[in-house]
Write a protein that holds these residues in place. Structure first.
Motif: not given
Length: 409
Positions: A3, A112, A161, A165, A194, A196, A321
């Protein structure tokens, strides 16, 4: 590709109708953990010349901002436009918006975190053109009926994830301070995409040379040190992640009371339950993961890096992912696409100078917003609980005062 190895966007040149980038080579912290310098060129031309708004409902709305889906006219690509008022309650809040832009720039290389495309400014507002996450908030699945809600294997993958991030942010001295289901978006809903991370309006830059004490966040997710006005730290985010994991796995807001005072009392007294019908299908390892985070003393909470090594996540064979997994079969994902015309996107050097101006005491701002929606609830949970813990999400008026930036994007 990990990532953190997402290729940086091309450096932007001067564009017609755009203000030149700020001359400073890197973002510098200002008082209270805010950043004051950005590299993104702020465009002064009319937004509608390059974008058209999509019909239909808004993606999100807050007291001082609204998020709408838009289409870039020359490429037909979808984006999310966050319209943010510069003046709020009689005060100029442009610098708070600049801080949010600076944090997005800092995290530009992380997969992310929502991607900043470009920025526009008018006399009354600033418009952040952001990556469009078609799956919406994970909140929708959190409050869904059990058949449509997250399965534990889904939560494992998404939690990895989120932690990737947040770990990136913490290593770069950024604390989010408002991690909750409404601020975690999905690139697609079906199949489950995925995550965000969005909305950095409450985020702060942590510096070892100063303590930061502020009361901010969403009551259901705030850590005990927020309520006691003790120094905040990266551990403050980790408490919120513990609450978030609880909510994603059970659909229950663990500390929510009938009013704000009861919610705060539940948090300060650690009134949280790990039993009941909602935990019947949840593994012991998942419960242990939550217990490493919902710890009253910040120094005793697991860090993001430690969480990633927890057996609950390590035992999972799910790919972190979906985008990477599908790309092997030739199917592309909007997560990994790079916008060819993202001329105004830039990477910001995450290292910050050690030479700072004298520390100025940050004004105390109290902020809170309650969750809107109803959580699924079994018949057994409707019976009297031995502890004062509500099993439903609810909406309440904000606590005393809202702060800019607490929106979906």
């Amino acid at each position: 590709m990990s990532p953190e190895e997402k290729p940086p966007p091309p450096q932007a040149g001067r564009c017609r109708g755009a203000r030149p980038p700020q001359p400073q080579p890197q973002a510098q912290p200002r008082r209270g953990g805010l950043l004051s310098e950005i590299r993104t060129a702020i465009r002064s031309e009319p937004f509608h010349l390059r974008y058209r708004l999509s019909p239909g409902r808004e993606l999100g709305r807050g007291k001082f901002a609204v998020v709408k889906k838009c289409i870039q006219k020359d490429t037909e690509k979808e984006f999310a436009a966050k319209f943010m008022r510069k003046r709020r309650k009689g005060q100029d809040c442009r610098m708070e918006i600049i801080h949010e832009i600076a944090v997005l720039e800092l995290a530009q290389c992380n997969l992310w975190v929502i991607n900043l495309h470009e920025v526009y400014e008018t006399a009354t507002e600033m418009i952040l053109v952001l990556e469009y996450a078609a799956g919406g908030e994970i909140f929708d699945q959190c409050v869904a009926e059990r058949e449509e809600a997250f399965k534990e294997k889904d939560v494992k993958r998404l939690m990895k994830q989120i932690l990737e991030g947040v770990s990136f942010l913490h290593r770069n001295n950024v604390v989010h301070l408002d991690l909750k289901p409404q601020n975690i978006l999905l690139t697609s809903k079906s199949p489950l995409g995925d995550i965000k991370i969005v909305d950095f309006g409450l985020s702060r830059i942590m510096k070892s040379s100063e303590e930061l004490r502020e009361i901010m966040g969403t009551p259901e997710y705030v850590a005990p040190e927020i309520l006691s006005y003790d120094p905040i730290s990266t551990a403050t985010d980790m408490w919120s992640i513990g609450v978030l994991a609880y909510v994603m796995l059970t659909g229950i807001s663990p500390f929510l009371g009938d009013d704000k005072q009861e919610t705060f009392l539940n948090i300060s007294q650690m009134n949280v339950s790990y039993s009941g019908e909602d935990f019947d299908l949840i593994s012991e390892s998942a419960v242990d993961f939550i217990k490493t985070l919902l710890v009253k003393k910040p120094e005793e909470r697991a860090t993001a890096e430690e969480c990633l090594q927890h057996p609950w996540l390590e035992q999972s064979d799910e790919p972190i992912s979906r985008a990477w997994n599908e790309s092997a079969g030739g199917e592309s994902s909007n997560v990994t696409q790079q916008d060819a015309d993202s001329a105004s996107e830039k990477s910001v050097d995450v290292e910050k100078t050690e030479e700072e101006e004298s520390i100025v005491t940050e004004e105390l701002i109290v902020v809170a917003s309650y969750t809107l929606g109803q959580c699924r609830q079994s018949e057994k949970e409707k019976a009297t609980e031995q502890k004062a813990i509500s099993k439903r999400f609810k909406f309440e008026e904000p606590l005393l005062q809202e702060i800019p930036g607490e929106f979906i994007y």
